[in-house]
Design an enzyme around this catalytic site. Structure first.
Site, mmCIF file in Angstrom:
data_model
loop_
_atom_site.group_PDB
_atom_site.id
_atom_site.type_symbol
_atom_site.label_atom_id
_atom_site.label_comp_id
_atom_site.label_asym_id
_atom_site.label_seq_id
_atom_site.Cartn_x
_atom_site.Cartn_y
_atom_site.Cartn_z
ATOM 1 N N GLU A 122 59.727 -27.124 65.282
ATOM 2 C CA GLU A 122 58.537 -27.446 66.092
ATOM 3 C C GLU A 122 57.359 -26.846 65.347
ATOM 4 O O GLU A 122 57.127 -25.637 65.420
ATOM 5 C CB GLU A 122 58.667 -26.839 67.502
ATOM 6 C CG GLU A 122 59.790 -27.435 68.335
ATOM 7 C CD GLU A 122 59.445 -28.818 68.905
ATOM 8 O OE1 GLU A 122 58.248 -29.162 68.951
ATOM 9 O OE2 GLU A 122 60.368 -29.538 69.298
ATOM 10 N N GLU B 159 45.209 -26.776 59.408
ATOM 11 C CA GLU B 159 45.201 -26.659 60.873
ATOM 12 C C GLU B 159 44.252 -25.512 61.270
ATOM 13 O O GLU B 159 44.315 -24.434 60.680
ATOM 14 C CB GLU B 159 46.622 -26.333 61.345
ATOM 15 C CG GLU B 159 46.758 -26.218 62.838
ATOM 16 C CD GLU B 159 48.172 -25.803 63.258
ATOM 17 O OE1 GLU B 159 49.010 -25.472 62.402
ATOM 18 O OE2 GLU B 159 48.425 -25.802 64.478
ATOM 19 N N GLY C 102 56.847 -22.718 64.855
ATOM 20 C CA GLY C 102 55.884 -21.950 64.062
ATOM 21 C C GLY C 102 55.129 -22.861 63.109
ATOM 22 O O GLY C 102 55.029 -24.072 63.330
ATOM 23 N N SER C 103 54.631 -22.258 62.037
ATOM 24 C CA SER C 103 53.750 -22.994 61.123
ATOM 25 C C SER C 103 54.539 -23.874 60.155
ATOM 26 O O SER C 103 55.742 -23.659 59.928
ATOM 27 C CB SER C 103 52.913 -21.980 60.336
ATOM 28 O OG SER C 103 53.789 -21.145 59.614
ATOM 29 N N CYS D 122 49.277 -25.386 69.578
ATOM 30 C CA CYS D 122 49.722 -26.310 68.523
ATOM 31 C C CYS D 122 49.250 -27.736 68.761
ATOM 32 O O CYS D 122 49.010 -28.475 67.823
ATOM 33 C CB CYS D 122 51.236 -26.273 68.402
ATOM 34 S SG CYS D 122 52.062 -26.618 69.962
ATOM 35 N N ASN E 295 51.823 -17.760 69.910
ATOM 36 C CA ASN E 295 50.703 -18.310 70.704
ATOM 37 C C ASN E 295 51.044 -18.599 72.165
ATOM 38 O O ASN E 295 50.177 -18.512 73.024
ATOM 39 C CB ASN E 295 50.082 -19.523 70.008
ATOM 40 C CG ASN E 295 51.028 -20.678 69.876
ATOM 41 O OD1 ASN E 295 52.239 -20.485 69.743
ATOM 42 N ND2 ASN E 295 50.524 -21.881 69.908
HETATM 43 P P1 NAD Z 1 54.507 -18.449 61.954
HETATM 44 O O1 NAD Z 1 55.159 -19.577 61.267
HETATM 45 O O2 NAD Z 1 53.667 -17.527 61.147
HETATM 46 O O3 NAD Z 1 55.602 -17.509 62.680
HETATM 47 C C1 NAD Z 1 56.574 -18.035 63.550
HETATM 48 C C2 NAD Z 1 57.804 -17.145 63.537
HETATM 49 O O4 NAD Z 1 58.344 -17.134 62.217
HETATM 50 C C3 NAD Z 1 57.539 -15.686 63.909
HETATM 51 O O5 NAD Z 1 58.587 -15.222 64.731
HETATM 52 C C4 NAD Z 1 57.537 -14.962 62.567
HETATM 53 O O6 NAD Z 1 58.016 -13.638 62.652
HETATM 54 C C5 NAD Z 1 58.472 -15.807 61.746
HETATM 55 N N1 NAD Z 1 58.108 -15.795 60.317
HETATM 56 C C6 NAD Z 1 56.876 -15.627 59.781
HETATM 57 N N2 NAD Z 1 56.938 -15.674 58.433
HETATM 58 C C7 NAD Z 1 58.228 -15.895 58.129
HETATM 59 C C8 NAD Z 1 58.940 -16.022 56.893
HETATM 60 N N3 NAD Z 1 58.311 -15.936 55.716
HETATM 61 N N4 NAD Z 1 60.274 -16.221 56.944
HETATM 62 C C9 NAD Z 1 60.909 -16.314 58.127
HETATM 63 N N5 NAD Z 1 60.292 -16.182 59.315
HETATM 64 C C10 NAD Z 1 58.977 -15.968 59.322
HETATM 65 O O7 NAD Z 1 53.684 -19.098 63.161
HETATM 66 P P2 NAD Z 1 52.752 -18.383 64.233
HETATM 67 O O8 NAD Z 1 51.511 -17.900 63.557
HETATM 68 O O9 NAD Z 1 53.529 -17.444 65.056
HETATM 69 O O10 NAD Z 1 52.388 -19.638 65.163
HETATM 70 C C11 NAD Z 1 51.383 -20.532 64.821
HETATM 71 C C12 NAD Z 1 51.929 -21.826 64.247
HETATM 72 O O11 NAD Z 1 52.956 -22.329 65.072
HETATM 73 C C13 NAD Z 1 50.874 -22.929 64.221
HETATM 74 O O12 NAD Z 1 50.983 -23.631 63.014
HETATM 75 C C14 NAD Z 1 51.230 -23.810 65.392
HETATM 76 O O13 NAD Z 1 50.812 -25.151 65.273
HETATM 77 C C15 NAD Z 1 52.714 -23.692 65.405
HETATM 78 N N6 NAD Z 1 53.248 -23.939 66.747
HETATM 79 C C16 NAD Z 1 53.939 -25.072 66.975
HETATM 80 C C17 NAD Z 1 54.400 -25.339 68.246
HETATM 81 C C18 NAD Z 1 55.168 -26.598 68.551
HETATM 82 O O14 NAD Z 1 55.711 -26.677 69.633
HETATM 83 N N7 NAD Z 1 55.232 -27.560 67.666
HETATM 84 C C19 NAD Z 1 54.171 -24.442 69.282
HETATM 85 C C20 NAD Z 1 53.469 -23.288 69.007
HETATM 86 C C21 NAD Z 1 53.010 -23.025 67.731
#
Ligand code: NAD
Length: 458
Positions: free
Chosen positions: A209, A333, A187-188, A243, A114
């Protein structure tokens, strides 16, 4: 790209002690600064191609922050990395006592899509400043921006110092099966749990995060028009794919109608009558997320917005009225341009709703009553928040940024990022010219003297 040889090269390079040299780290950061500045336009273009992110938003929420984080790290690195002398304990008399900031070693950074440039680069800056070698795995969902991250890092660093490994979930899983000295994941929540399980295997220290449902409370004393304007900005920035975007509104029932009218005006002022043709409104990242969001609108009362175009991945800024937290948009979310409104008439109702979710990443409260704002801030646990605005706590590098509970663990930004990627190593240097005998066995008769000593000297 072969993963294991890169990691092995990085381990050997870390062992060589070259990254411990502060001027070496600074030179690397300066190269990176120059390259980011040279590529400003290319980064804006890549973000636009990935999800039509407007150039202005790319600058204020990604490139500009990366540049200021780099400048800060370059300026402050000597100070941050200098061993800190602390007041010695009387029990250790005579001695000096210091805290050394030590790099962990070879670290892994996994980024989301994002804010794909910022969230790969900002942790990288701290990791390099702290003297680590680094592998970055950016998101596969923003291919243009992730490729630029590769190009920039390859231009500035030898692979044995910093490298990018691109790939999807399978690559991420492979990376997680390897032993690292630190992992920084953004990530999530569900993937955060996968990371936590993988790191448990090697007891790898980790920053997570994550996300969650960030509430935005508006009481009957708030400046409704200004609140609506600031909420529209924080919510629909990046098309709600932020996020720390306000996830849902809890509004006092007395001011709901005024607020809805002000929201409509603020949306129109920002994006015009048809946000689809606005240059300032991004798109949903992919079809999966588009369908996930559309499902939240089925059977709901749409107060404004709701227009969509699947071929363009467009979803208008949308406000819906939820009569209870059972509605689809309140289940998880949202992470998109849908803003559900729930009303309250008592503080108990606010408490019931907020406490039915995990601790959020952010919380926002709009009020003109200082006592109400103070109560809310003290009562609820959340990563960070703002009184009478949204999102802007992200902008101050002096404020540690991170979640709590399910919204994450650890924090970064500015010096906090340097600290995140450093182990604080405590060292006592005992002088040899005096050796107070009281601590040595046999202890008989010594306890009363020890207590007396501690009473007067500590
Ligand atoms: P995501 O968790 O789907 O992916 C994040 C990363 O993890 C990517 O590089 C992806 O390739 C990897 N990934 C995905 N599935 C995986 C798995 N099964 N095993 C290992 N790695 C895996 O998140 P997204 O869709 O890229 O981002 C959105 C989420 O991130 C939202 O929930 C948002 O709130 C959160 N976010 C948090 C912050 C923060 O600073 N706290 C900032 C940005 C986004």
């Amino acid at each position: 790209m072969e993963i294991e040889p890169i990691i092995e090269q990085q381990r050997q390079f870390f062992k060589s002690q070259k990254t411990k040299d502060i001027s070496f780290r600074k030179k690397a950061l300066k190269r990176l600064l120059e390259e980011v500045q040279n590529n400003e336009e290319a980064i804006q273009n890549a973000l636009y191609q990935d999800f039509k992110k407007p150039a202005f938003e790319s600058y204020i929420s990604e490139i500009g922050i990366v540049i200021s984080e780099l400048k800060l790290a370059i300026k402050k690195l000597n100070q941050w990395s200098k061993p800190k002398t602390v007041i010695p304990s009387v029990l250790n008399f005579p001695s000096w006592e210091k805290i050394y900031q030590e790099p962990y070693g070879t670290v892994l950074i996994i980024g989301p899509w994002n804010y794909p440039f910022l969230l790969s680069m900002a942790p990288l800056i701290g990791a390099i400043a702290a003297g680590n070698t680094v592998v970055v795995k950016p998101s596969e969902l923003t291919p243009k921006t992730s490729q630029l991250v590769v190009d920039i890092i390859e231009k500035c660093f030898d692979k044995s110092h910093a490298a990018v490994i691109q790939g999807d979930v399978l690559i991420a899983q492979k990376l997680l099966s390897i032993r690292w000295d630190y992992i920084f994941f953004t990530g999530s929540v569900p993937v955060g749990k996968i990371v936590a399980k993988a790191t448990a295997e090697f007891l790898t220290p980790t920053t997570l995060e994550l996300g969650g449902k960030s509430p935005c409370i508006i009481d009957e004393t708030a400046d409704i028009q200004l609140s609506a304007k600031r909420i529209v900005w924080g919510k629909f920035l990046n098309a709600g794919q932020t996020c720390i975007a306000p996830d849902y509104i809890l509004i006092h029932e007395k001011v709901k109608d005024d607020f809805v009218a002000s929201l409509k005006t603020a949306i129109e002022n920002a994006y015009g009558e048809n946000p689809k043709v606005s240059d300032d409104y991004p798109r949903i990242i992919n079809q999966r997320n588009f369908h996930r969001l559309i499902k939240m609108l089925e059977n709901e009362t749409i107060l404004t917005g709701g227009e969509k175009d699947e071929t363009d991945l467009y979803l208008a800024p949308t406000v819906i009225h939820c009569t209870s937290s059972d509605c689809e948009a309140m289940k998880d979310e949202i992470f998109g341009p849908i803003l559900p409104l729930l009303t309250f008439s008592s503080e108990e109702q606010i408490e019931t709703i907020i406490n039915s979710y995990e601790k959020p990443l952010s919380l926002y409260v709009f009020t003109s009553k200082k006592s109400f704002a103070k109560k809310i801030i003290q009562k609820y646990s959340f990563g960070g928040g703002v009184i009478n605005d949204t999102v802007v706590h992200f902008a101050n590098h002096r404020l540690p940024f991170g979640g709590v509970g399910h919204s994450g663990q650890g924090a970064y930004h500015g010096k906090h990022t340097f600290d995140t990627f450093s182990h604080s190593k405590s060292v006592v240097n005992r002088f040899t010219w005096l050796d107070v005998p009281i601590r040595y066995a046999p202890y008989k008769g010594k306890l009363k003297w020890l207590k007396l000593f501690l009473k007067y000297l500590s």
